[in-house]
Write a protein that holds these residues in place. Structure first.
Motif, PDB file in Angstrom:
ATOM      1  N   VAL A 128       0.851  -1.194   0.000  1.00  0.00           N
ATOM      2  CA  VAL A 128       0.000   0.000   0.000  1.00  0.00           C
ATOM      3  C   VAL A 128       0.884   1.240   0.000  1.00  0.00           C
ATOM      4  O   VAL A 128       1.818   1.344   0.798  1.00  0.00           O
ATOM      5  N   HIS A 129       0.592   2.147  -0.918  1.00  0.00           N
ATOM      6  CA  HIS A 129       1.443   3.338  -1.009  1.00  0.00           C
ATOM      7  C   HIS A 129       0.663   4.634  -0.937  1.00  0.00           C
ATOM      8  O   HIS A 129       1.259   5.710  -0.875  1.00  0.00           O
ATOM      9  N   ARG A 130      -0.679   4.548  -0.924  1.00  0.00           N
ATOM     10  CA  ARG A 130      -1.402   5.817  -0.901  1.00  0.00           C
ATOM     11  C   ARG A 130      -2.850   5.604  -0.484  1.00  0.00           C
ATOM     12  O   ARG A 130      -3.501   4.638  -0.893  1.00  0.00           O
ATOM     13  N   ILE A 131      -3.330   6.534   0.336  1.00  0.00           N
ATOM     14  CA  ILE A 131      -4.761   6.638   0.597  1.00  0.00           C
ATOM     15  C   ILE A 131      -5.236   7.876  -0.147  1.00  0.00           C
ATOM     16  O   ILE A 131      -4.766   8.986   0.122  1.00  0.00           O
ATOM     17  N   ASP A 132      -6.121   7.675  -1.113  1.00  0.00           N
ATOM     18  CA  ASP A 132      -6.663   8.819  -1.858  1.00  0.00           C
ATOM     19  C   ASP A 132      -7.836   9.410  -1.088  1.00  0.00           C
ATOM     20  O   ASP A 132      -8.667   8.677  -0.536  1.00  0.00           O
ATOM     21  N   THR A 133      -7.915  10.716  -1.098  1.00  0.00           N
ATOM     22  CA  THR A 133      -8.996  11.395  -0.380  1.00  0.00           C
ATOM     23  C   THR A 133      -9.844  12.225  -1.344  1.00  0.00           C
ATOM     24  O   THR A 133      -9.446  12.467  -2.486  1.00  0.00           O
ATOM     25  N   THR A 134     -10.978  12.645  -0.841  1.00  0.00           N
ATOM     26  CA  THR A 134     -11.822  13.544  -1.624  1.00  0.00           C
ATOM     27  C   THR A 134     -11.098  14.884  -1.799  1.00  0.00           C
ATOM     28  O   THR A 134     -10.114  15.161  -1.114  1.00  0.00           O
ATOM     29  N   ARG A 135     -11.620  15.726  -2.708  1.00  0.00           N
ATOM     30  CA  ARG A 135     -10.864  16.911  -3.110  1.00  0.00           C
ATOM     31  C   ARG A 135     -10.547  17.823  -1.926  1.00  0.00           C
ATOM     32  O   ARG A 135      -9.451  18.348  -1.810  1.00  0.00           O
ATOM     33  N   LYS A 136     -11.500  17.975  -1.034  1.00  0.00           N
ATOM     34  CA  LYS A 136     -11.232  18.830   0.129  1.00  0.00           C
ATOM     35  C   LYS A 136     -10.519  18.069   1.254  1.00  0.00           C
ATOM     36  O   LYS A 136     -10.187  18.636   2.294  1.00  0.00           O
ATOM     37  N   GLY A 137     -10.346  16.788   1.046  1.00  0.00           N
ATOM     38  CA  GLY A 137      -9.520  16.029   1.967  1.00  0.00           C
ATOM     39  C   GLY A 137     -10.224  15.531   3.209  1.00  0.00           C
ATOM     40  O   GLY A 137      -9.584  15.059   4.138  1.00  0.00           O
ATOM     41  N   HIS A 138     -11.553  15.626   3.240  1.00  0.00           N
ATOM     42  CA  HIS A 138     -12.247  15.226   4.472  1.00  0.00           C
ATOM     43  C   HIS A 138     -12.491  13.734   4.573  1.00  0.00           C
ATOM     44  O   HIS A 138     -12.757  13.224   5.646  1.00  0.00           O
ATOM     45  N   ARG A 139     -12.479  13.044   3.431  1.00  0.00           N
ATOM     46  CA  ARG A 139     -12.779  11.612   3.461  1.00  0.00           C
ATOM     47  C   ARG A 139     -11.809  10.835   2.569  1.00  0.00           C
ATOM     48  O   ARG A 139     -11.390  11.321   1.523  1.00  0.00           O
ATOM     49  N   ALA A 140     -11.518   9.644   3.003  1.00  0.00           N
ATOM     50  CA  ALA A 140     -10.737   8.747   2.144  1.00  0.00           C
ATOM     51  C   ALA A 140     -11.656   8.154   1.098  1.00  0.00           C
ATOM     52  O   ALA A 140     -12.807   7.794   1.386  1.00  0.00           O
ATOM     53  N   ARG A 141     -11.164   8.052  -0.115  1.00  0.00           N
ATOM     54  CA  ARG A 141     -11.961   7.458  -1.191  1.00  0.00           C
ATOM     55  C   ARG A 141     -11.535   6.025  -1.460  1.00  0.00           C
ATOM     56  O   ARG A 141     -12.360   5.164  -1.730  1.00  0.00           O
ATOM     57  N   ARG A 142     -10.268   5.803  -1.451  1.00  0.00           N
ATOM     58  CA  ARG A 142      -9.788   4.457  -1.788  1.00  0.00           C
ATOM     59  C   ARG A 142      -8.358   4.303  -1.309  1.00  0.00           C
ATOM     60  O   ARG A 142      -7.668   5.278  -1.019  1.00  0.00           O
ATOM     61  N   VAL A 143      -7.946   3.062  -1.280  1.00  0.00           N
ATOM     62  CA  VAL A 143      -6.582   2.719  -0.882  1.00  0.00           C
ATOM     63  C   VAL A 143      -5.888   2.113  -2.083  1.00  0.00           C
ATOM     64  O   VAL A 143      -6.439   1.224  -2.742  1.00  0.00           O
ATOM     65  N   ARG A 144      -4.719   2.610  -2.380  1.00  0.00           N
ATOM     66  CA  ARG A 144      -4.000   2.117  -3.561  1.00  0.00           C
ATOM     67  C   ARG A 144      -2.795   1.290  -3.139  1.00  0.00           C
ATOM     68  O   ARG A 144      -2.081   1.625  -2.203  1.00  0.00           O
ATOM     69  N   TYR A 145      -2.599   0.202  -3.862  1.00  0.00           N
ATOM     70  CA  TYR A 145      -1.433  -0.627  -3.573  1.00  0.00           C
ATOM     71  C   TYR A 145      -0.855  -1.200  -4.848  1.00  0.00           C
ATOM     72  O   TYR A 145      -1.528  -1.273  -5.877  1.00  0.00           O
ATOM     73  N   LEU A 146       0.407  -1.591  -4.770  1.00  0.00           N
ATOM     74  CA  LEU A 146       1.099  -2.256  -5.867  1.00  0.00           C
ATOM     75  C   LEU A 146       1.259  -3.725  -5.507  1.00  0.00           C
ATOM     76  O   LEU A 146       1.467  -4.066  -4.344  1.00  0.00           O
ATOM     77  N   ASP A 147       1.168  -4.569  -6.506  1.00  0.00           N
ATOM     78  CA  ASP A 147       1.470  -5.977  -6.256  1.00  0.00           C
ATOM     79  C   ASP A 147       2.945  -6.226  -6.576  1.00  0.00           C
ATOM     80  O   ASP A 147       3.694  -5.306  -6.917  1.00  0.00           O
ATOM     81  N   MET A 148       3.371  -7.478  -6.488  1.00  0.00           N
ATOM     82  CA  MET A 148       4.788  -7.801  -6.661  1.00  0.00           C
ATOM     83  C   MET A 148       5.329  -7.350  -8.010  1.00  0.00           C
ATOM     84  O   MET A 148       6.501  -7.010  -8.144  1.00  0.00           O
ATOM     85  N   SER A 149       4.467  -7.373  -9.033  1.00  0.00           N
ATOM     86  CA  SER A 149       4.969  -7.003 -10.350  1.00  0.00           C
ATOM     87  C   SER A 149       4.861  -5.507 -10.591  1.00  0.00           C
ATOM     88  O   SER A 149       5.145  -5.042 -11.690  1.00  0.00           O
ATOM     89  N   GLY A 150       4.457  -4.761  -9.572  1.00  0.00           N
ATOM     90  CA  GLY A 150       4.370  -3.320  -9.722  1.00  0.00           C
ATOM     91  C   GLY A 150       3.050  -2.837 -10.297  1.00  0.00           C
ATOM     92  O   GLY A 150       2.888  -1.653 -10.575  1.00  0.00           O
ATOM     93  N   ARG A 151       2.096  -3.758 -10.485  1.00  0.00           N
ATOM     94  CA  ARG A 151       0.793  -3.353 -11.004  1.00  0.00           C
ATOM     95  C   ARG A 151      -0.014  -2.645  -9.933  1.00  0.00           C
ATOM     96  O   ARG A 151      -0.010  -3.032  -8.773  1.00  0.00           O
ATOM     97  N   GLU A 152      -0.717  -1.619 -10.356  1.00  0.00           N
ATOM     98  CA  GLU A 152      -1.486  -0.797  -9.421  1.00  0.00           C
ATOM     99  C   GLU A 152      -2.888  -1.372  -9.215  1.00  0.00           C
ATOM    100  O   GLU A 152      -3.541  -1.812 -10.164  1.00  0.00           O
ATOM    101  N   HIS A 153      -3.338  -1.372  -7.958  1.00  0.00           N
ATOM    102  CA  HIS A 153      -4.692  -1.807  -7.618  1.00  0.00           C
ATOM    103  C   HIS A 153      -5.299  -0.776  -6.666  1.00  0.00           C
ATOM    104  O   HIS A 153      -4.577  -0.008  -6.043  1.00  0.00           O
ATOM    105  N   ALA A 154      -6.608  -0.806  -6.559  1.00  0.00           N
ATOM    106  CA  ALA A 154      -7.272   0.088  -5.596  1.00  0.00           C
ATOM    107  C   ALA A 154      -8.429  -0.641  -4.950  1.00  0.00           C
ATOM    108  O   ALA A 154      -9.086  -1.483  -5.573  1.00  0.00           O
ATOM    109  N   VAL A 155      -8.673  -0.341  -3.688  1.00  0.00           N
ATOM    110  CA  VAL A 155      -9.802  -0.895  -2.946  1.00  0.00           C
ATOM    111  C   VAL A 155     -10.527   0.256  -2.272  1.00  0.00           C
ATOM    112  O   VAL A 155      -9.888   1.149  -1.701  1.00  0.00           O
ATOM    113  N   SER A 156     -11.846   0.244  -2.353  1.00  0.00           N
ATOM    114  CA  SER A 156     -12.635   1.296  -1.715  1.00  0.00           C
ATOM    115  C   SER A 156     -13.383   0.718  -0.524  1.00  0.00           C
ATOM    116  O   SER A 156     -13.664  -0.474  -0.471  1.00  0.00           O
TER     117      SER A 156
END
Lengths: 319, 573
Positions: free
Chosen positions: B263-291
């Motif tokens: 996991v490398h990032r928690i994305d938030t809404t534009r004003k930053g009050h809420r998290a929208r999704r969690v982003r992570y990379l797998d072993m091969s460097g592919r990007e995934h997201a979970v909300s």
């Protein structure tokens, strides 16, 4: 890193006694290991090394025998299989599964009918990436140089062994030198290739000499015999009586070994705690020079603070 | 109302949260950077899970299976003085990292489960500030945690002997009930050190531990093999995050665990009050997201801070939820002071559930003139874990540090001291929070996926040095007084090194408190500045008292999760 390597930590009389003993060593047959079954795993042999050339393996056998010298009836690193085991690590990925993590949960030395250690564990891609990087080095591959180049064990051994052979003057190779000559060369060499070699070869030799025999060393479990170490004891474990009571079979204890001053030894024994040694290993990077600095500074600090006491509560002089 | 949760980290905190949310009907995704090591997770009872662990020093210690790799995921470190000089880092590698596996570090923890004490929650109010430190009260008290301590102890299965516990211990950490199981056999060396302690007017007692002394939870009793800390238990006799919480949680069918998810990032809404999704990379460097409706961060203090710092946005320029500037600060490691007795006979100290006894006489606080002379208003030490020893290969590494190699080394190995002749003790003592002890992002060093590494700037406070010098001799004294002891020593790490000792006990970096100006999370674990992001691990601890933290991490995580779920207590299940 306070007090680094060099031979000043080893009292002169020890060096003399040690080398003398080796020079006249008689290779007595081992009889002590018979009660426990040692297991041979596939590994390179002197005739067919896994990664090194036969000549390199011969030099390595000489090196591991200086790291753990042969003496009296106890084998050194060479006869225990440490050189072949190191060669097995260097060629770990020529086996499937690679020779990195022995299996689990039990060997057959303490009550399990099956030796699970004997079959190595498959690695996942993270573990494979990590151990290939550590063994093979970064080899200029972009996905391995994210923090700059990494020199792998293969290169460290190959370059270090070549440097030792080069340093053995008079048309000889390192393995042709006498044991005292080998000790002197290892202790005085300032060749970075030799330093780098010993930084990893010493910890590796100790791993294979004193670790589980499934990794290729500790042949006939001789190292566990001469150290009186029970080895892995699961699943049998210890009974309540064995835990709670003095050991009725234990003989009288020997005096503390005189190879280091007693106060330094006792201070070092305060570090003989898994939590402490994990820190030492982490900070040292698992390298000999790092270990020397870590333990040396802790022992020196304990002495500086008067933190070592002998029997009468006074100093440790004279016991 | 049940929703969807994303939990980052599957260790002591994340697994407890997953269990509590799942049993309240939530759907949970657990993201874990480590590997599955226990075959059958979620499909078999905890007593029947497979294991990759054995009593194998090469695998567990030298090759660190189940830990993050120091080449692929390095940390970097420096001291405060080096930071002041502009040194970017002085070390890089596997520097005191916690484990990385499904189940976290608890797969190979020592499983000692003391409770924190009442006095630990009101330290600032009781004793005032300490110069150079950011001592704070907790927003909760012992009474808030006590029911969760009870519940966690019942679920993980704790052994102990309430009748042997000192009265001050029971006053400071009152218990509504005894322990699930009686203690393991007390090792011979423990009896000797216990007598030494008695002669010094101290008290030892069987250390509470999440170790089975009888069959429990379908798992067998411990047989005192001695290889505990750093080793997965080969016979499954230890209660931990995985067997006690995560496995039953996954068994509900509402929890999925994704391993090797970086996991490398928690994305938030534009004003930053809420998290929208969690982003992570797998072993091969592919990007995934979970909300999810909520995000629970439980990566342990260094990695929780790293992730929140990596999640900076325009609305959170200095890291997610870092308006206070405290995110990453107050990084605390327990400091280590050791003592040892050398005996004139074979005391076989390795035949024992490791360091089986506890001594609370050095917890403090101490406030006498001898303390003031050391330049601090008070000293808090820690419980002492009594009865340590060491197996063979680790001994070889230690002696390599002492004498190098060759015949001298072999003579030390033959003497067999570390598993026949010694009884040692460790005191992992309290570390005061400091603003300058902090985690930030290394400006150059990255992990193998290119994500900036955590950089740890750390030096012990004078308080920790004073504790080591005041209490180290007291530890040594009771070792010297043990029957048959011929020598003793102590080693005070905080005065040896100006850097971190590298403990597996980590706290701070996202402290909880009532004031958003001085803390990162509120008392419920929720970030002051992000409505649906909670921190559930030891990052939330405002101070770091000298007790093994895992039980408190689990109890606090259960408290936080119950607040999220709005659920009620559950007795057994």
């Amino acid at each position: 890193m306070a007090s680094g390597g060099g031979d000043r930590w080893v009292p002169r009389r020890v060096l003399l006694r040690g080398t003398g003993a080796v020079a006249v060593a008689v290779f007595a047959p081992l009889t002590g290991g018979g009660m426990r079954q040692a297991v041979a795993v596939p590994r390179g042999s002197a005739e067919q090394p896994r990664y090194l050339t036969r000549a390199e393996l011969e030099t390595l056998r000489a090196v591991v025998d200086r790291i753990v010298p042969e003496d009296h009836a106890t084998p050194g690193g060479a006869r225990s299989g440490c050189a072949e085991a190191i060669d097995g690590l260097l060629g770990a990925f020529r086996e499937d599964p690679p020779l990195i993590f022995a299996g689990a949960p039990f060997s057959d030395r303490a009550g399990s009918p099956v030796n699970h250690f004997a079959e190595f564990l498959p690695l996942d891609s993270y573990e494979e990436t990590a151990w290939r990087l550590r063994i093979e080095g970064s080899r200029d591959r972009p996905e391995r140089t994210f923090n700059g180049p990494v020199t792998g064990f293969q290169t460290i051994y190959r370059d270090g062994l070549a440097a030792l052979d080069e340093a053995a003057v008079g048309g000889r190779r390192f393995a042709d030198l006498t044991a005292p000559e080998q000790d002197l060369l290892l202790a005085t060499s300032r060749d970075p290739a030799v330093t780098a070699l010993m930084d990893v070869a010493v910890p590796h030799t100790f791993e294979f000499q004193y670790g589980a025999p499934e990794y290729g060393g500790n042949a006939d479990l001789a190292a566990w015999d001469y150290t009186g170490y029970p080895g892995d004891v699961q699943p049998r474990g210890w009974t309540r009586e064995e835990v709670e009571e003095p050991d009725r079979h234990a003989g009288p204890v020997a005096p503390l070994p005189g190879v280091v001053p007693a106060d330094e030894l006792v201070a070092a024994l305060a570090l003989a705690h898994p939590d402490a040694v994990r820190g030492v290993l982490a900070r040292s990077g698992g390298l000999l020079s790092g270990l020397r600095g870590e333990v040396g500074s802790a022992v020196a600090a304990a002495k500086r603070h008067g933190a070592v006491r002998g029997e009468e509560g006074g100093s440790t002089d004279g016991w | 109302m049940a929703g969807e949760a994303v939990i980052i980290g599957s260790g002591a905190a994340g697994s407890v949260v997953a269990w509590e949310l799942a049993r309240n009907g939530w759907s949970v995704t657990v993201l874990e950077r480590g590997r599955h090591l226990r075959e059958g997770l979620g499909e078999r009872p905890s007593g029947e899970l497979g294991t990759r662990y054995g009593s194998d020093e090469i695998k567990n210690v030298s090759r660190a299976m189940g830990f993050p790799d120091g080449l692929l995921e390095p940390y970097t470190t420096r001291t405060q003085a080096e930071a002041a000089d502009g040194t970017a880092r002085s070390a890089r590698g596997a520097l005191g990292q916690l484990g990385a596996a499904v189940g976290g570090t608890t797969l190979h923890y020592n499983a000692k489960t003391p409770r924190f004490w009442k006095q630990d929650f009101t330290q600032l109010s009781d004793h005032g500030p300490v110069e150079g430190a950011q001592v704070a009260d907790w927003p909760i008290g012992y009474d808030d945690l006590e029911p969760y301590y009870d519940e966690v102890e019942r679920r993980v299965g704790v052994q102990g002997d309430i009748d042997a516990m000192p009265s001050r211990t029971l006053e400071q950490s009152p218990r509504s009930a005894g322990f699930e199981m009686p203690p393991n056999p007390v090792p011979y060396v423990g009896s000797l050190l216990g007598e030494g302690a008695r002669r010094a007017s101290y008290t030892t007692y069987p250390q509470p531990a999440a170790v089975n002394s009888t069959g429990f939870d379908g798992r067998p009793a411990c047989n005192s093999c001695g290889l505990c800390s750093g080793y997965g238990c080969p016979i499954n006799a230890r209660g931990d995050a995985l067997v006690s919480w995560l496995n039953p949680a996954v068994g509900t069918g509402r929890v999925r665990v994704i391993d090797r998810a970086f996991v490398h990032r928690i994305d938030t809404t534009r004003k930053g009050h809420r998290a929208r999704r969690v982003r992570y990379l797998d072993m091969s460097g592919r990007e995934h997201a979970v909300s999810g409706d909520i995000v629970v961060v439980a990566g342990s203090p260094i990695n929780t801070a790293r992730l929140l710092l990596l999640s900076a946005t325009g609305a959170h320029p200095d890291g997610l939820g870092n308006g206070s500037g405290q995110l990453g600060r107050n990084m605390m490691f327990h400091n280590l002071t050791l003592a040892v007795a050398v005996f004139g006979e074979d005391v076989h100290p390795l035949r024992s559930q490791s360091n089986a006894l506890q001594l609370d006489d050095l917890v403090g606080p101490f406030t006498g003139p001898e303390v003031k002379a050391l330049g601090v208003p008070y000293v808090k030490g820690a419980m002492v874990q009594v009865g340590g020893a060491m197996p063979l290969l680790e001994s070889a590494e230690l002696y390599a540090g002492l004498v190098g190699y060759g015949q001298a080394h072999k003579e030390l190995m033959k003497a067999a001291l570390t598993y026949t002749r010694i009884g040692g003790s460790a005191m992992w003592h309290e570390d005061l929070p400091q603003a300058d002890n902090r985690v930030d992002l290394d400006p150059e060093v990255t992990d193998f996926l290119g994500i900036p590494s955590a950089r740890i700037t750390y030096s012990p406070h004078q308080h920790e040095k004073a504790a080591a010098m005041l209490l180290g001799p007291r530890m040594q004294a009771f070792h010297q007084l043990a029957p048959g002891a011929i020598a003793s020593a102590f080693v005070p790490y905080p005065v040896i090194s100006d850097g971190a000792t590298y403990s597996a006990h980590l706290g701070g970096t996202a402290r909880m408190g009532e004031d958003p100006a001085t803390s990162v999370c509120d008392g419920s674990g929720r970030m002051h500045e992000v409505d649906n992001v909670y921190v559930a691990d030891a990052s939330t601890f405002p101070t770091f008292p000298g007790f093994n933290p895992t039980l408190t991490i689990m109890a606090n995580a259960l408290r936080i999760a119950r607040g999220i779920a709005g659920g009620s207590r559950q007795g057994g299940s």
